[in-house]
Every structure is written in structure tokens, then in C-alpha cells.
Design a protein around this motif. Structure first.
Motif, short mmCIF file in Angstrom:
data_model
loop_
_atom_site.label_atom_id
_atom_site.label_comp_id
_atom_site.label_asym_id
_atom_site.label_seq_id
_atom_site.Cartn_x
_atom_site.Cartn_y
_atom_site.Cartn_z
N TYR A 1 41.36 46.64 25.25
CA TYR A 1 41.08 45.33 24.67
C TYR A 1 41.28 45.43 23.17
O TYR A 1 40.68 46.27 22.51
CB TYR A 1 39.63 44.91 24.95
N LEU B 1 40.62 44.51 19.53
CA LEU B 1 39.52 43.94 18.77
C LEU B 1 39.98 43.41 17.42
O LEU B 1 39.43 42.45 16.91
CB LEU B 1 38.42 44.98 18.56
N GLN B 2 40.99 44.06 16.85
CA GLN B 2 41.55 43.61 15.58
C GLN B 2 42.99 44.10 15.48
O GLN B 2 43.27 45.25 15.77
CB GLN B 2 40.74 44.19 14.41
N MET C 1 32.12 43.80 17.89
CA MET C 1 33.43 43.17 17.79
C MET C 1 33.88 42.62 19.14
O MET C 1 34.46 41.53 19.22
CB MET C 1 34.47 44.17 17.24
N HIS D 1 32.07 39.44 19.90
CA HIS D 1 32.60 38.33 19.10
C HIS D 1 33.93 37.82 19.67
O HIS D 1 34.09 36.61 19.85
CB HIS D 1 32.78 38.77 17.65
N LYS D 2 34.85 38.73 19.94
CA LYS D 2 36.19 38.31 20.36
C LYS D 2 36.25 37.90 21.84
O LYS D 2 37.01 37.02 22.20
CB LYS D 2 37.20 39.43 20.10
N TYR D 3 35.46 38.52 22.67
CA TYR D 3 35.50 38.26 24.10
C TYR D 3 34.14 37.77 24.60
O TYR D 3 33.58 38.29 25.56
CB TYR D 3 35.92 39.53 24.86
#
Length: 121
Positions: free
Chosen positions: A31, A33-34, A81, A84-86
Motif C-alpha cells: 500500500y 502511503l506517500q 499514515m 489517513h490514506k485508507y
């Protein structure tokens, strides 16, 4: 695969597949993250999280599982993170002890804090 991951596979994934509770599973899914980016001409590498288990349940639920003995600072940041993203994905850190069997990491930490507090009284 770590010993803890192997135990989770044997205790949860295999029985879940045999019983029909789990429809499918995947190991080591990446996944992002950034994304990577440039900073003052220097390339900064992307940040990824690699799951231990992605579990697909027969009832349509989906979980990302990370087996944890110890939550390192790096792992805690990546977890934030990921949240936040998922935010739509059910993400759990799972631990195992003789006393509790499989338990969510945060719940185990709470129990350990309570025991420590009780001992210090």
C-alpha cells in the motif's frame, strides 16, 4: 514469514479458509502511503506499507492485518499514515500471548498498562 505471522496463518487463515469464513487471502500486499518526490533536487523515496495479511471474508468484509509483537516508532507512524490514506479499510494490528490468544495490539497494550499500574500500587 515471521513466527508470529506463521502462527496467525495456522491459527486464523487456514481454519478460516477451511470453514468458509474466509473466501480468500493475500500475503504481503503493498500500500502506497506517500509518493516519491523531489526536495531541493534530491529524490525522496516513496513510503509504502506492506501488509502481513489481507483477509477477504465470505460476508463481504475485508481486513488488513499486521501481526505485531512490538510497535516500533516507524510502524506507529506508518499505521497513522495508513489510517489517513485508507480510512475506509479495516486495519488491525494483532498480537498473541499465552494468556489471551489472538488480541488486538492496542487492547493488549491497555491490559499491560493496567497490570503495571496495579503492581505499582
Amino acid at each position: 514469514m515471521s513466527k508470529l505471522e506463521k502462527r496467525f496463518y495456522e491459527d486464523v487463515v487456514v481454519p478460516g479458509m477451511k470453514s468458509g469464513l474466509l473466501m480468500d487471502y493475500k500475503l504481503q500486499v503493498k500500500y502506497n502511503l506517500q509518493e516519491s518526490f523531489k526536495y531541493k533536487g534530491k529524490t525522496i523515496r516513496e513510503i509504502n506499507y506492506i501488509s502481513d495479511f489481507d483477509l477477504y471474508y465470505s460476508d463481504g468484509r475485508f481486513e488488513v492485518i499486521d501481526t505485531k509483537g512490538v510497535g516500533t516508532a516507524d510502524a506507529k507512524i506508518k499505521r497513522k499514515m495508513f489510517f489517513h490514506k485508507y480510512s475506509d479499510i479495516d486495519f488491525k494490528w494483532m498480537s498473541w500471548t499465552k494468556a489471551t490468544g489472538w488480541i488486538e495490539y492496542d487492547e493488549l497494550q491497555k491490559i499491560r498498562r493496567e497490570i503495571k499500574k496495579a503492581k505499582s500500587k
